[in-house]
Design a protein around this motif. Structure first.
Motif, PDB file in Angstrom:
ATOM      1  N   GLN A   1       1.812   5.381  -0.576  1.00  0.00           N
ATOM      2  CA  GLN A   1       2.501   5.839  -1.792  1.00  0.00           C
ATOM      3  C   GLN A   1       1.484   6.204  -2.866  1.00  0.00           C
TER       4      GLN A   1
ATOM      5  N   ALA B   1       9.645   5.989   0.991  1.00  0.00           N
ATOM      6  CA  ALA B   1       9.612   6.105  -0.468  1.00  0.00           C
ATOM      7  C   ALA B   1       8.453   6.994  -0.908  1.00  0.00           C
TER       8      ALA B   1
ATOM      9  N   GLY C   1      12.565  -3.680  -6.272  1.00  0.00           N
ATOM     10  CA  GLY C   1      11.559  -4.716  -5.996  1.00  0.00           C
ATOM     11  C   GLY C   1      10.201  -4.123  -5.640  1.00  0.00           C
ATOM     12  N   PHE C   2      10.039  -2.801  -5.820  1.00  0.00           N
ATOM     13  CA  PHE C   2       8.742  -2.179  -5.532  1.00  0.00           C
ATOM     14  C   PHE C   2       7.894  -2.299  -6.790  1.00  0.00           C
ATOM     15  N   GLU C   3       6.976  -3.231  -6.793  1.00  0.00           N
ATOM     16  CA  GLU C   3       6.164  -3.419  -7.993  1.00  0.00           C
ATOM     17  C   GLU C   3       4.900  -2.582  -7.951  1.00  0.00           C
ATOM     18  N   THR C   4       4.136  -2.753  -6.848  1.00  0.00           N
ATOM     19  CA  THR C   4       2.935  -1.920  -6.715  1.00  0.00           C
ATOM     20  C   THR C   4       3.135  -0.967  -5.542  1.00  0.00           C
ATOM     21  N   PRO C   5       2.625   0.255  -5.674  1.00  0.00           N
ATOM     22  CA  PRO C   5       2.760   1.207  -4.573  1.00  0.00           C
ATOM     23  C   PRO C   5       1.949   0.752  -3.353  1.00  0.00           C
ATOM     24  N   THR C   6       2.450   1.051  -2.177  1.00  0.00           N
ATOM     25  CA  THR C   6       1.667   0.791  -0.963  1.00  0.00           C
ATOM     26  C   THR C   6       0.577   1.871  -0.894  1.00  0.00           C
TER      27      THR C   6
ATOM     28  N   GLN D   1       1.961   4.208   9.775  1.00  0.00           N
ATOM     29  CA  GLN D   1       2.810   3.464  10.703  1.00  0.00           C
ATOM     30  C   GLN D   1       4.138   3.118  10.045  1.00  0.00           C
ATOM     31  N   THR D   2       5.056   2.696  10.894  1.00  0.00           N
ATOM     32  CA  THR D   2       6.311   2.130  10.419  1.00  0.00           C
ATOM     33  C   THR D   2       5.996   0.944   9.512  1.00  0.00           C
ATOM     34  N   GLY D   3       6.703   0.833   8.425  1.00  0.00           N
ATOM     35  CA  GLY D   3       6.497  -0.324   7.561  1.00  0.00           C
ATOM     36  C   GLY D   3       5.478  -0.066   6.463  1.00  0.00           C
ATOM     37  N   SER D   4       4.884   1.145   6.447  1.00  0.00           N
ATOM     38  CA  SER D   4       3.850   1.439   5.452  1.00  0.00           C
ATOM     39  C   SER D   4       4.458   1.824   4.103  1.00  0.00           C
ATOM     40  N   GLY D   5       5.761   2.061   4.084  1.00  0.00           N
ATOM     41  CA  GLY D   5       6.413   2.504   2.854  1.00  0.00           C
ATOM     42  C   GLY D   5       6.437   4.024   2.748  1.00  0.00           C
ATOM     43  N   LYS D   6       6.354   4.702   3.901  1.00  0.00           N
ATOM     44  CA  LYS D   6       6.220   6.173   3.856  1.00  0.00           C
ATOM     45  C   LYS D   6       7.504   6.855   3.399  1.00  0.00           C
TER      46      LYS D   6
ATOM     47  N   PHE E   1       3.497   2.184 -10.307  1.00  0.00           N
ATOM     48  CA  PHE E   1       4.258   3.403 -10.052  1.00  0.00           C
ATOM     49  C   PHE E   1       4.191   4.348 -11.250  1.00  0.00           C
TER      50      PHE E   1
END
Ligand code: AMP
Length: 432
Positions: free
Chosen positions: A28, A53, A20-25, A46-51, A3
């Motif tokens: 992101q 944040a 708990g977000f260590e590496t960006p999706t 999609q849902t769940g992609s981390g969009k 990040f």
């Protein structure tokens, strides 16, 4: 990639790490630098992609850079299709902004509840508003807020905004926004109407399509089982028992349908409950708690109610009725296969709903092989056209029908308003 390498302020990097977000999706990684640089963004994710944040973090970064004087002005407007998403996005915004200096204020607004508390919470202004389009317009009508200072517009789940009939409200809102602004546009699917909207809204956007990287693509197996409408409950009981499904979310088209299916399962000794908008808040909470605790094996829900269900470990989703809107299919099956676990999404396809299921397949760009289960082979004959192709539901569709076949509540309201206006005009004309 970390990040910190994306260009975010240290305070935001720390907040992400605390969550708990260590590496960006992937979304992101691509969206955060683009948004920080001030570009418009078109994110197909999609849902769940981390969009959430992916837009929340850089938007907060900008807000920190432009701290205002004592009076707040609305800087960020996030439009979402549903109350559940409004609450979810609002929660993420508040959570991420919680420890930031200056106190960034987020207000969440959606329809279906009294407008007064929302007007109260807008007193003294807000930095961020997350809203459904209809309620936002109501609040503007009530002079509770103005859009003249908005610097960033986020459309979240743009495909569903259109599916839910918000096109008119969106154009009204766009007219009120300052021309000079950043636009962030997110959609799970990209059919023609969504492309058109993106085209009118975005200027030289950075296009971000989340690659189906195996570590991020949810591992969801889709099954489509052909069955007659009146055999579905029996088939569901059989599958739950035979395949030993431990926790199942079943989607039905109507509140009554959820009650009926839950009742039938319950009678067969499967712990089940219905979950829909007519239940009290307390009753809903009870069902959710029991489902999470494993005391309930099956919850049968409508689409709208199911959006309030957040369960990480949900191995099976069943479409007892197919969703009316194809975009909902993607949302439904995205409920399973979370957090790296594999998931199973089973759709019951009646002969009458075959053509509708093909629409759904077209929308997601993926075919699902049809299966039949011995003892449950369909015997109903679907209506066919001259080419022998199924013509699909004609009004009386046990699966809830295709979107647009029936008048929506909004259409009915509009018609009633038009009737009233005509009536008023006639009365005025009759007066001397
Ligand atoms: P969303 O697609 O925005 O609904 O996010 C899906 C889930 O992923 C949420 O529960 C987030 O808290 C979580 N999440 C978002 N970004 C990250 C990340 N970089 N690392 C781990 N989890 C994340």
């Amino acid at each position: 990639m970390s990040f910190a390498a994306l260009g975010l302020k240290a305070s935001l990097v720390r907040i992400a790490a605390d969550r708990g977000f260590e590496t960006p999706t992937p979304i992101q990684e691509a969206a955060i630098p683009a948004i920080l640089q001030g570009h418009d963004v078109l994110g197909l994710a999609q849902t769940g992609s981390g969009k959430t944040a992916a837009f929340a973090l850089p938007v907060l970064h900008h807000l920190l850079n432009e701290r205002q004087g004592p009076s707040r002005r609305l800087r960020v407007l996030v439009l979402v299709p549903t109350r559940e998403l409004a609450m979810q996005v609002g929660e993420v915004m508040r959570d991420l902004a919680h420890d930031l200096p200056g106190g960034i204020k987020t207000v969440v607004a959606f329809g279906g509840v009294s407008i007064n508390p929302q007007m109260m919470s807008l007193r003294g202004g807000a930095d961020i508003v997350v809203a459904t389009p209809g309620r936002l317009l109501d609040l503007i009508d009530h002079n509770a807020l103005s859009l003249t200072s908005v610097g960033a517009l986020v459309l979240d789940e743009a495909d569903r905004l259109l599916d839910m009939g918000f096109a008119d409200e969106l154009s009204q809102i766009l007219e009120m926004l300052p021309a000079q602004r950043q636009n962030l546009f997110f959609s799970a699917t990209f059919p023609e109407d969504v492309q058109e909207l993106a085209h009118t809204l975005l200027q030289d956007p950075v296009l971000i399509e989340v690659p189906d990287a195996p570590e991020h693509a949810p591992d969801i197996t889709q099954r489509a089982i052909e069955v007659d409408a009146d055999k579905r409950a029996q088939l569901l009981k059989t599958l739950i028992k035979q395949d030993q499904w431990s926790r199942v979310l079943v989607f039905a088209a109507t509140k009554y349908g959820t009650e009926l299916v839950a009742h039938k399962l319950h009678r067969a000794g499967i712990h089940s409950a219905a979950f829909h908008g007519d239940l009290s808040q307390g009753a809903r909470k009870q069902v959710l708690d029991a489902f999470k605790a494993g005391e309930l094996q099956v919850v049968v829900a409508t689409d709208v109610a199911a959006r309030g269900i957040h369960i990480a470990d949900l191995p099976v989703v069943v479409n007892f009725d197919l969703p009316r809107a194809p975009a909902d299919y993607i949302h439904r099956i995205g409920r399973t296969g979370r957090a790296g676990a594999s998931g199973l999404a089973v759709s019951f396809v009646t002969p009458q709903a075959e053509s509708h299921f093909r629409l759904i397949e077209n929308r997601q760009g993926q075919r699902v092989p049809r299966e039949q289960i011995p003892g449950f082979e369909p015997t109903d004959t679907a209506p066919v056209d001259e080419q022998g192709e199924p013509t699909g539901p004609k009004g009386l569709d046990p699966n809830g029908g295709i979107k647009g076949k029936r008048k929506s509540k909004k259409d009915k309201l509009r018609e009633a308003a038009a009737r009233d206006a005509a009536h008023d005009a006639a009365n005025r004309g009759g007066r001397p």
